[in-house]
Write a protein that holds these residues in place. Structure first.
Motif, short mmCIF file in Angstrom:
data_model
loop_
_atom_site.label_atom_id
_atom_site.label_comp_id
_atom_site.label_asym_id
_atom_site.label_seq_id
_atom_site.Cartn_x
_atom_site.Cartn_y
_atom_site.Cartn_z
N CYS A 21 0.84 -1.18 0.00
CA CYS A 21 0.00 0.00 0.00
C CYS A 21 0.88 1.24 0.00
O CYS A 21 1.80 1.34 0.80
CB CYS A 21 -0.89 -0.01 1.25
SG CYS A 21 -2.14 1.26 1.25
N TYR A 23 0.77 5.72 -0.53
CA TYR A 23 -0.10 6.89 -0.46
C TYR A 23 0.32 7.88 -1.52
O TYR A 23 1.51 8.17 -1.67
CB TYR A 23 -0.02 7.53 0.92
CG TYR A 23 -0.60 6.64 2.00
CD1 TYR A 23 -1.95 6.71 2.31
CD2 TYR A 23 0.20 5.72 2.67
CE1 TYR A 23 -2.49 5.88 3.28
CE2 TYR A 23 -0.34 4.90 3.64
CZ TYR A 23 -1.67 4.98 3.94
OH TYR A 23 -2.20 4.16 4.89
N GLU A 26 -3.89 13.54 -4.00
CA GLU A 26 -4.97 13.70 -4.98
C GLU A 26 -5.54 15.11 -4.81
O GLU A 26 -5.79 15.55 -3.69
CB GLU A 26 -6.06 12.67 -4.74
CG GLU A 26 -7.15 12.70 -5.78
CD GLU A 26 -8.14 11.56 -5.59
OE1 GLU A 26 -9.24 11.83 -5.07
OE2 GLU A 26 -7.79 10.43 -5.93
N THR A 28 -8.51 17.92 -5.65
CA THR A 28 -9.87 18.17 -6.09
C THR A 28 -10.03 19.68 -6.29
O THR A 28 -9.41 20.48 -5.58
CB THR A 28 -10.92 17.67 -5.08
OG1 THR A 28 -10.65 18.25 -3.80
CG2 THR A 28 -10.87 16.16 -4.94
N THR A 43 -5.59 15.87 -0.85
CA THR A 43 -5.81 14.84 0.17
C THR A 43 -4.87 13.67 -0.11
O THR A 43 -4.34 13.54 -1.22
CB THR A 43 -7.26 14.33 0.17
OG1 THR A 43 -7.58 13.83 -1.13
CG2 THR A 43 -8.24 15.42 0.56
N MET A 44 -4.68 12.81 0.89
CA MET A 44 -3.89 11.59 0.73
C MET A 44 -4.82 10.45 0.40
O MET A 44 -5.82 10.24 1.08
CB MET A 44 -3.15 11.26 2.03
CG MET A 44 -2.00 12.15 2.35
SD MET A 44 -1.21 11.80 3.93
CE MET A 44 -0.94 10.06 3.90
N GLN A 45 -4.48 9.69 -0.63
CA GLN A 45 -5.29 8.54 -1.01
C GLN A 45 -4.42 7.29 -1.01
O GLN A 45 -3.36 7.27 -1.62
CB GLN A 45 -5.89 8.74 -2.41
CG GLN A 45 -6.85 9.89 -2.50
CD GLN A 45 -8.05 9.70 -1.62
OE1 GLN A 45 -8.58 8.61 -1.48
NE2 GLN A 45 -8.49 10.77 -0.98
N PRO A 46 -4.86 6.23 -0.30
CA PRO A 46 -4.08 4.98 -0.32
C PRO A 46 -4.38 4.17 -1.59
O PRO A 46 -5.50 4.15 -2.08
CB PRO A 46 -4.59 4.24 0.92
CG PRO A 46 -5.98 4.75 1.11
CD PRO A 46 -5.98 6.18 0.60
N TYR A 47 -3.33 3.57 -2.13
CA TYR A 47 -3.47 2.70 -3.30
C TYR A 47 -2.73 1.40 -3.00
O TYR A 47 -1.60 1.41 -2.55
CB TYR A 47 -2.85 3.35 -4.54
CG TYR A 47 -3.64 4.53 -5.03
CD1 TYR A 47 -4.73 4.35 -5.88
CD2 TYR A 47 -3.31 5.82 -4.64
CE1 TYR A 47 -5.47 5.44 -6.33
CE2 TYR A 47 -4.04 6.91 -5.08
CZ TYR A 47 -5.11 6.70 -5.93
OH TYR A 47 -5.84 7.78 -6.36
N THR A 78 4.05 11.92 1.19
CA THR A 78 2.78 12.40 0.67
C THR A 78 2.11 13.35 1.65
O THR A 78 1.54 14.37 1.25
CB THR A 78 1.85 11.23 0.33
OG1 THR A 78 2.49 10.42 -0.64
CG2 THR A 78 0.51 11.70 -0.21
#
Length: 113
Positions: A21, A23, A26, A28, A43-47, A78
């Motif tokens: 995983c 981070y 992202e 918006t 924002t931080m988005q986990p992938y 991040t």
């Protein structure tokens, strides 16, 4: 299960959950009608980039540790990018705002009720 095995199991389970995983930031964009400008927010988005579910031998521990380190490092980097980016975006918005809210000590501001 002996004591050494139990001591290795806890961190291994944590890293297994975090493993694979990363981070990423992202952004918006939305329109702020009060100011008349477009506002950006990061924002931080986990992938999840992989899974280590089939791990069985001691060579697997190194993989789990590496995945945990990569996950933690990506969260720190991040997070720093997101904080700095949001501060810059906020300052930019303040400089471009067409209708800023009046300050309380402004003589042209409406009186408080």
């Amino acid at each position: 299960m002996n004591r050494l095995a139990r001591r290795r199991l806890g961190p291994a389970l944590v890293m297994l959950l975090l493993g694979g995983c990363v981070y990423l930031p992202e952004t918006t964009i939305r329109y702020d009608e009060k100011c008349g400008v477009y506002e950006r927010k990061m924002t931080m988005q986990p992938y999840q980039v992989g899974s280590l579910m089939g791990c069985r031998d001691e060579g697997c521990v190194a993989g789990l540790v590496a995945a945990g380190v990569v996950s933690a490092a990506s969260a720190v980097v991040t997070g720093s990018v997101v904080v700095v980016g949001n501060v810059v975006n906020w300052l930019e918005k303040q400089g471009q705002c067409l209708n800023p809210a009046p300050k309380a000590d402004d003589p042209g501001a409406p009186a408080a009720k």
